[in-house]
Scaffold this active site. Structure first.
Site, PDB file in Angstrom:
ATOM      1  N   HIS A 483      59.255 -30.198  24.297  1.00 17.21           N
ATOM      2  CA  HIS A 483      59.786 -30.245  25.664  1.00 17.21           C
ATOM      3  C   HIS A 483      60.696 -31.456  25.855  1.00 17.21           C
ATOM      4  CE1 HIS A 483      59.422 -29.804  30.156  1.00 17.21           C
ATOM      5  NE2 HIS A 483      59.671 -31.102  30.088  1.00 17.21           N
ATOM      6  N   GLU A 484      60.203 -32.619  25.490  1.00 13.58           N
ATOM      7  CA  GLU A 484      60.993 -33.834  25.711  1.00 13.58           C
ATOM      8  C   GLU A 484      62.241 -33.853  24.834  1.00 13.58           C
ATOM      9  OE1 GLU A 484      60.514 -35.511  28.240  1.00 13.58           O
ATOM     10  OE2 GLU A 484      58.510 -34.785  28.728  1.00 13.58           O
ATOM     11  N   HIS A 487      64.916 -31.983  26.526  1.00 12.20           N
ATOM     12  CA  HIS A 487      65.649 -32.879  27.441  1.00 12.20           C
ATOM     13  C   HIS A 487      66.637 -33.734  26.652  1.00 12.20           C
ATOM     14  CE1 HIS A 487      63.704 -32.132  31.245  1.00 12.20           C
ATOM     15  NE2 HIS A 487      62.502 -32.512  30.840  1.00 12.20           N
ATOM     16  N   HIS A 490      69.675 -31.857  25.781  1.00 11.74           N
ATOM     17  CA  HIS A 490      70.470 -31.691  27.002  1.00 11.74           C
ATOM     18  C   HIS A 490      71.282 -32.956  27.267  1.00 11.74           C
ATOM     19  CE1 HIS A 490      70.416 -30.283  31.504  1.00 11.74           C
ATOM     20  NE2 HIS A 490      71.554 -30.012  30.922  1.00 11.74           N
TER      21      HIS A 490
END
Length: 692
Positions: A483-484, A487, A490
């Site tokens: 998940h991180e 990010h 992104h």
């Protein structure tokens, strides 16, 4: 842009002191990274003071420019101003969260009001706003390209939402509110970290009997390091508490750990956060009224994909209702099993332990055995292989980059042809001075205007292993790792030209989509088969892998209710129009949970006293964003499954091009539709959680 001599006041000794400050002037470091090996806490505040002074002068020059406003001399000039401050701030706040020593906390306390004051001066500056407003009013005549038009629109919106269009008296009050809220956020975060540390639990050998070896060895090492050799230390963090509550046979010990974790910020001591909560909510209510919004939630969501609290609540309740049915079914299963141990009053500290036993029976799974095949290093390799398969990116560890704490690793991310994309700092292990949770931040955002390449940071709170042992993680921690890094991608892959439109600078209820969709690949069989290996290098047995994947939707009633109860209370709290004088966050929380019908054995994932997302993390009236984004990520991953190849190169290239690379250069709904062809519904989310 360097700091001009005119902005530096003081005597020659002061200038000599500044020249010795590694934060000031050019950074002669690899890739221009922060010189963490030379920075001391006492360097930060002087560097902030100089950078704030420079930013103030730069903004004043723009505001007072005698020339008529143009996009270049106003909007683009604002993008260029304050770069020294951005550099110092991103360097410091990376450390402030990850290594909140007393010295760093003192710096944070000192600079918070200074930064709030500068923000108020800038965003409420009438001369500056008039220039922006004049350009906005004739934007159709300016011949701007799409990204320039988006920047002008977003800049104007930021000024209006900051209160620049209000009366003089209202602007003064908004400025005071913003400064007070900045101070309160710092106080909340520092109290929470202090209470978390104060809630460390030392257990005896008898109390940890039956725990997996990786937990006991790590806890023994932590206790020894704390001067309590022979005992077992469990900090009041999620990464320590949840594995303990899942595996510990000793019920009394489970209660100790649960209470230590659940009552952070809610103890009768100087670290109780109730006063900060009440005052923050009061100020948010007052500011919303000044801004002409019905509530703080209305104000926040008017700039989000959801647009209104009603739309957000419709989604939350649409998921909550079936989840509550499932949770009560799960409770019945747990009660039946606990009864065999003579427990007739199942408590919150019992749920995970008996849920794990139900899972073990239903799917032939043993969490302790599963973790033997989930070493952190192996899952990191899985993460990087996933990135290579999807986007052609490779990771190469750098040992020449100065870091801010022991254990931080740095990787250079490269394109398939070898071109450097940026740097990725990985800070995965817990430390006593790290704030709870997991997060990503940027030290430098990619942009064409200044020709800068990205530096992103991932933080997690994985329990460090004992010396010489492997760090073993749960599937949940592995999903958080992915998940991180979603990010991080992104933040790194943005092609935006302007810094303020780059990377993760998007709406709260969209920013979680790129990270949450990336989570799906950790449970791809080919990825786990290649990287889930035990100490002997043997892959996870096929039967265990199949059981692990089949069990993904197990206990989803519990986990969904935990998350959604936090999101619903966040939204309800921020839809209040006034607070009674005797408002008590704990009592209000209890009343709301009772009204929602949340089983006491489940409760909230984040109780209000330690809900740092909404009181110290920018997610007030926005915790729903995780669920909103999950509707997109479940639907988005369905697109890959529909191709028959979850690494489909054409679709992966589209995901990168239409989502990861665009930043805030267009409306997020347009980005999602450009990738998927339509907007999602909640159906994929419900299927993803096994609730439909």
């Amino acid at each position: 842009m360097g700091i001009s001599p005119s902005s530096v006041a003081g005597s020659t000794p002061a200038r000599a002191e500044q020249s010795a400050n590694p934060l000031i002037g050019a950074w002669n470091t690899p890739d221009g990274v922060p010189p963490y090996d030379r920075i001391k806490p006492e360097h930060y505040e002087p560097a902030f003071d100089l950078a704030i002074s420079a930013a103030r002068e730069q903004n004043q020059r723009i505001a007072n420019d005698p020339a008529a406003p143009t996009f270049e001399n106003t909007i683009e000039a604002m993008e260029r101003s304050g770069r020294e401050l951005s550099r110092v701030a991103s360097t410091f706040f990376t450390v402030a969260s990850a290594d909140a020593t007393a010295a760093n906390q003192a710096v944070q306390k000192a600079i918070a009001p200074k930064l709030a004051r500068l923000s108020n001066e800038t965003m409420l500056n009438q001369a500056l706003f008039q220039r922006v407003d004049a350009l906005y009013s004739k934007r159709a005549e300016l011949g701007l390209n799409a990204e320039q038009a988006r920047l002008l629109e977003q800049t104007h919106k930021r000024f209006v939402r900051a209160g620049a269009a209000l009366s003089a008296d209202a602007r003064t009050r908004v400025a005071a509110i913003n400064e007070e809220m900045a101070n309160l956020g710092v106080q909340f975060g520092q109290k929470l970290l202090a209470d978390q540390k104060a809630n460390d639990v030392f257990l005896s050998a008898a109390e940890v009997e039956g725990l997996p070896a990786d937990q006991t060895s790590a806890a023994a090492a932590a206790a020894t390091a704390a001067g309590q050799a022979g005992q077992y230390l469990f900090p009041a963090t999620r990464s320590a508490a949840e594995p303990f509550l899942t595996a510990a046979p000793n019920r009394a010990a489970r209660e100790k750990i649960w209470r230590a974790f659940s009552f952070r910020g809610d103890n009768a001591n100087a670290n109780n956060t109730s006063a900060e909560i009440k005052r923050l909510v009061e100020l948010r209510i007052e500011r919303a009224k000044l801004m002409g919004a019905a509530t703080h939630a209305d104000f926040v969501l008017s700039d989000a994909m959801a647009k209104t609290p009603a739309a957000a609540m419709d989604l939350l309740m649409g998921v909550y209702t079936p989840a509550l049915v499932r949770a009560n079914e799960e409770l019945a299963d747990i009660q039946a099993l606990a009864a065999k141990d003579g427990i007739t009053d199942v408590q919150p500290w019992d749920w995970r332990y008996y849920a794990e036993q139900v899972r073990s029976q239903r799917f032939a799974l043993d969490e302790a055995q599963v973790k033997q095949y989930m070493p952190l290093d192996g899952i990191v390799e899985a993460m990087f292989e996933t990135t290579q398969k999807l986007f052609g990116l490779t990771a190469h560890e750098r040992t020449d980059i100065p870091v801010y704490a022991d254990g931080v690793r740095v990787f250079e991310i490269r394109e398939a042809d070898g071109r450097k994309v940026g740097l990725f700092y990985a800070d995965w292990f817990a430390r006593p001075t790290k704030r709870p949770g997991a997060w990503m931040n940027s030290i430098r955002v990619p942009n064409g205007l200044l020709g800068e390449t990205p530096i992103v940071v991932n933080n997690q709170n994985i329990t460090p292993p004992a010396a010489g042992e492997r760090a073993l993680i749960s599937l949940d921690e592995a999903q958080t790792l992915f998940h991180e890094f979603g990010h991080g991608l992104h933040g790194m892959l943005s092609k935006a030209y302007f810094p303020s439109l780059s990377g993760t600078a998007v709406a709260r209820d969209f920013v979680e989509f790129p990270s949450q969709v990336y989570e799906h690949w950790i449970t791809e069989p080919t990825i786990l088969q290649a990287h889930a290996r035990n100490a002997a290098g043997e892959p996870m047995p096929k039967a265990m892998l199949e059981s692990l994947l089949n069990a993904q939707t197990f206990n989803q009633g519990f986990s969904t209710i935990q998350q959604l109860s936090s999101a619903i209370l966040d939204m309800r709290l921020h839809q209040l129009t006034e607070l009674p004088a005797d408002f008590d966050a704990g009592k209000w929380e209890t009343e709301q949970l009772r009204e929602l019908g949340v089983p006491e054995q489940i409760g909230m994932r984040h109780r209000l006293p330690h809900f740092s997302h909404i009181f110290d993390g920018g997610y007030s009236a926005s915790y729903y964003a995780y669920t909103w984004a999950e509707a997109m990520d479940a639907d988005g991953f369905d697109a890959f499954k529909e191709t028959g190849n979850v690494f489909d190169p054409e679709l992966a290239a589209k995901l990168r091009r239409e989502v990861y690379e665009v930043g805030n250069t267009r409306d997020p709904a347009e980005s999602y539709k450009a990738f998927r062809g339509r907007m999602p519904s909640a159906d994929a989310l419900l299927r993803n959680r096994g609730l439909k």
